[in-house]
Design a protein around this motif. Sequence first.
Motif, PDB file in Angstrom:
ATOM      1  N   PRO A  86       0.818  -1.220   0.000  1.00 11.92           N
ATOM      2  CA  PRO A  86       0.000   0.000   0.000  1.00 11.92           C
ATOM      3  C   PRO A  86       0.849   1.266   0.000  1.00 11.92           C
ATOM      4  CG  PRO A  86       0.052  -0.951   2.195  1.00 11.92           C
ATOM      5  CD  PRO A  86       0.713  -1.953   1.283  1.00 11.92           C
ATOM      6  N   GLN A  87       0.290   2.335  -0.593  1.00  4.88           N
ATOM      7  CA  GLN A  87       0.982   3.618  -0.665  1.00  4.88           C
ATOM      8  C   GLN A  87       0.442   4.640   0.331  1.00  4.88           C
ATOM      9  OE1 GLN A  87       1.236   5.070  -4.743  1.00  4.88           O
ATOM     10  NE2 GLN A  87       1.527   2.995  -5.521  1.00  4.88           N
ATOM     11  N   GLY A  88      -0.366   4.207   1.267  1.00  7.39           N
ATOM     12  CA  GLY A  88      -0.795   5.083   2.356  1.00  7.39           C
ATOM     13  C   GLY A  88      -1.755   6.175   1.962  1.00  7.39           C
TER      14      GLY A  88
ATOM     15  N   GLU B 108       9.290   0.218  -4.082  1.00  8.54           N
ATOM     16  CA  GLU B 108       8.397   0.791  -5.087  1.00  8.54           C
ATOM     17  C   GLU B 108       7.221   1.504  -4.432  1.00  8.54           C
ATOM     18  OE1 GLU B 108       6.189   1.993  -8.315  1.00  8.54           O
ATOM     19  OE2 GLU B 108       8.325   1.511  -8.138  1.00  8.54           O
ATOM     20  N   ALA B 109       6.686   0.940  -3.358  1.00  5.71           N
ATOM     21  CA  ALA B 109       5.563   1.577  -2.669  1.00  5.71           C
ATOM     22  C   ALA B 109       5.961   2.932  -2.107  1.00  5.71           C
ATOM     23  CB  ALA B 109       5.053   0.666  -1.555  1.00  5.71           C
ATOM     24  N   ILE B 110       7.156   3.018  -1.521  1.00  9.20           N
ATOM     25  CA  ILE B 110       7.630   4.291  -0.967  1.00  9.20           C
ATOM     26  C   ILE B 110       7.888   5.302  -2.076  1.00  9.20           C
ATOM     27  CG2 ILE B 110       9.511   5.417   0.289  1.00  9.20           C
ATOM     28  CD1 ILE B 110       9.809   2.874   1.949  1.00  9.20           C
ATOM     29  N   VAL B 111       8.583   4.875  -3.119  1.00 12.13           N
ATOM     30  CA  VAL B 111       8.900   5.775  -4.234  1.00 12.13           C
ATOM     31  C   VAL B 111       7.625   6.282  -4.897  1.00 12.13           C
ATOM     32  CG1 VAL B 111       9.919   5.867  -6.544  1.00 12.13           C
ATOM     33  CG2 VAL B 111      11.193   4.829  -4.657  1.00 12.13           C
ATOM     34  N   ALA B 112       6.678   5.374  -5.135  1.00  9.72           N
ATOM     35  CA  ALA B 112       5.430   5.761  -5.784  1.00  9.72           C
ATOM     36  C   ALA B 112       4.639   6.749  -4.933  1.00  9.72           C
ATOM     37  CB  ALA B 112       4.585   4.522  -6.084  1.00  9.72           C
TER      38      ALA B 112
ATOM     39  N   GLN C 196      -3.401  19.339   3.179  1.00 11.39           N
ATOM     40  CA  GLN C 196      -4.177  18.664   2.149  1.00 11.39           C
ATOM     41  C   GLN C 196      -3.968  17.161   2.248  1.00 11.39           C
ATOM     42  OE1 GLN C 196      -2.966  21.957  -1.161  1.00 11.39           O
ATOM     43  NE2 GLN C 196      -4.059  20.176  -1.942  1.00 11.39           N
ATOM     44  N   ALA C 197      -5.050  16.405   2.288  1.00 12.34           N
ATOM     45  CA  ALA C 197      -4.942  14.955   2.420  1.00 12.34           C
ATOM     46  C   ALA C 197      -4.171  14.332   1.265  1.00 12.34           C
ATOM     47  CB  ALA C 197      -6.337  14.338   2.513  1.00 12.34           C
ATOM     48  N   ASP C 198      -4.398  14.829   0.041  1.00 19.33           N
ATOM     49  CA  ASP C 198      -3.754  14.211  -1.122  1.00 19.33           C
ATOM     50  C   ASP C 198      -2.291  14.604  -1.286  1.00 19.33           C
ATOM     51  OD1 ASP C 198      -4.213  16.823  -1.843  1.00 19.33           O
ATOM     52  OD2 ASP C 198      -5.143  16.371  -3.774  1.00 19.33           O
ATOM     53  N   LEU C 199      -1.767  15.433  -0.362  1.00 16.66           N
ATOM     54  CA  LEU C 199      -0.351  15.782  -0.376  1.00 16.66           C
ATOM     55  C   LEU C 199       0.380  15.247   0.854  1.00 16.66           C
ATOM     56  CD1 LEU C 199      -0.379  19.489  -1.685  1.00 16.66           C
ATOM     57  CD2 LEU C 199      -0.132  17.361  -2.991  1.00 16.66           C
ATOM     58  N   CYS C 200      -0.332  14.469   1.666  1.00 19.76           N
ATOM     59  CA  CYS C 200       0.270  13.909   2.879  1.00 19.76           C
ATOM     60  C   CYS C 200       0.645  12.439   2.673  1.00 19.76           C
ATOM     61  CB  CYS C 200      -0.691  14.046   4.060  1.00 19.76           C
ATOM     62  SG  CYS C 200      -0.841  15.749   4.670  1.00 19.76           S
ATOM     63  N   PHE C 201       1.464  11.945   3.587  1.00 15.74           N
ATOM     64  CA  PHE C 201       1.977  10.583   3.509  1.00 15.74           C
ATOM     65  C   PHE C 201       1.604   9.797   4.756  1.00 15.74           C
ATOM     66  CE2 PHE C 201       5.096  13.627   1.795  1.00 15.74           C
ATOM     67  CZ  PHE C 201       5.110  13.258   0.451  1.00 15.74           C
ATOM     68  N   SER C 202       1.591   8.474   4.611  1.00 14.31           N
ATOM     69  CA  SER C 202       1.434   7.574   5.754  1.00 14.31           C
ATOM     70  C   SER C 202       2.169   6.286   5.416  1.00 14.31           C
ATOM     71  CB  SER C 202      -0.040   7.272   6.021  1.00 14.31           C
ATOM     72  OG  SER C 202      -0.163   6.279   7.024  1.00 14.31           O
ATOM     73  N   PHE C 203       3.136   5.932   6.253  1.00 17.88           N
ATOM     74  CA  PHE C 203       3.936   4.735   5.990  1.00 17.88           C
ATOM     75  C   PHE C 203       3.773   3.654   7.057  1.00 17.88           C
ATOM     76  CE2 PHE C 203       6.327   8.158   3.787  1.00 17.88           C
ATOM     77  CZ  PHE C 203       6.237   7.656   2.491  1.00 17.88           C
ATOM     78  N   SER C 204       2.961   3.907   8.079  1.00 16.13           N
ATOM     79  CA  SER C 204       2.797   2.900   9.128  1.00 16.13           C
ATOM     80  C   SER C 204       2.091   1.658   8.595  1.00 16.13           C
ATOM     81  CB  SER C 204       2.025   3.483  10.314  1.00 16.13           C
ATOM     82  OG  SER C 204       0.726   3.903   9.917  1.00 16.13           O
ATOM     83  N   GLY C 205       1.107   1.853   7.725  1.00 15.11           N
ATOM     84  CA  GLY C 205       0.400   0.710   7.146  1.00 15.11           C
ATOM     85  C   GLY C 205       1.295  -0.126   6.253  1.00 15.11           C
ATOM     86  N   LEU C 206       2.233   0.536   5.587  1.00 14.55           N
ATOM     87  CA  LEU C 206       3.182  -0.172   4.727  1.00 14.55           C
ATOM     88  C   LEU C 206       4.039  -1.122   5.564  1.00 14.55           C
ATOM     89  CD1 LEU C 206       4.776  -0.626   2.093  1.00 14.55           C
ATOM     90  CD2 LEU C 206       6.075   1.452   2.641  1.00 14.55           C
ATOM     91  N   LYS C 207       4.536  -0.637   6.686  1.00 16.87           N
ATOM     92  CA  LYS C 207       5.359  -1.477   7.561  1.00 16.87           C
ATOM     93  C   LYS C 207       4.546  -2.667   8.081  1.00 16.87           C
ATOM     94  CE  LYS C 207       6.565   1.568  10.601  1.00 16.87           C
ATOM     95  NZ  LYS C 207       7.258   2.206  11.738  1.00 16.87           N
TER      96      LYS C 207
END
Length: 348
Positions: free
Chosen positions: A203-205, A256-260, A218-229
């Motif tokens: 997932p890309q968060g 790839e998920a992080i880069v994308a 803005q939600a579409d400019l924010c990141f979330s990486f906890s779900g990826l881990k």
Amino acid sequence: MTVLGIETSCDETAAAVVREGRDVLSSIVFSQVPLHQPYGGVVPEIASRSHIEKLPGVIGEALAAAGLEAAALDAVAVTYGPGLASSLLVGLSAAKGLAWSLNRPLIGINHVEAHIHSVFLAPDAPPAETVLPLLALVVSGGHSALVRVGADRRCRVLGQTLDDAAGEAFDKAAKLLGLGYPGGPVVEQAARRATHPAGIVFPQGRIGADNPALGRLQADLCFSFSGLKTSLLTHLRRHPLASDAQRDALAAAYQEAIVAALASRCERALQHGAFRALAVGGGVSLNGALRARLAEVAARAGVPLLLPLPRHCGDNAAMIAALAGMGGGVTGEAAFRLDATPGLPLGE
């Protein structure tokens, strides 16, 4: 103006001398990676103790490499946040004492803002005023943010991670995959070795607009990486590693998920044509896959991609001295009243 910069925000002890904001006369970095490797991450007490032991020598080495005596300095600049409190305090105390003893100005610098400015230390970088306003992606072990740098050089955060930083996500993956520390380089190396798909898309968060952590972002400019881990951990519990080839394939899919995720937010922010350049700073900006993807994003947006030299991607003092030399930071009596500020936001 010739500025001595001091950087101790996390686990790198660094000092540098920079002239006129761009001419790097010296840049010395003592890396603590071997000290923290057994623990799989930075241990604050070990970091601050090492700063105390190494900083005087690192400063002396930076002055010697620049061919200068301390009396030749015009100012002393230092990171005062964000970062680890005990680490910041070491550098800030040393800088205050040195500036006071030399009767020179002290300049307090925001670490994240300095990462943005690091792109202008490249020999072929354009003058800053010709590419402002710009969009900056700051991506490291402690930070993942999209920042607008205006024509007046003031910074405003447009989006940021709501939980973990990209560099932290790389570290977690490296630990789960048994690759070592620090995570970014070893995950990238494993991804390059991959010869077949992992059979999973991480997932890309995606973040909902109703997320209370957004505030005014803005939600579409924010990141979330906890779900990826969590996704990688769950996958490994269900499908334990059976070969090095499987490990490499998972590393490639995870990267790839992080880069994308990072690239898609940059592309979204650039789509309205409000920026004259895309700048990328921080330790993760050294990742080759990220650099290649952002080059594509910048090309589609019709703006130049500004990247720091590899030696200026991680924490370093050249970016601290350079930003001070270009007029950034807190100056005057206010600088001597600064305290270590672990949660320092951009724009302060």
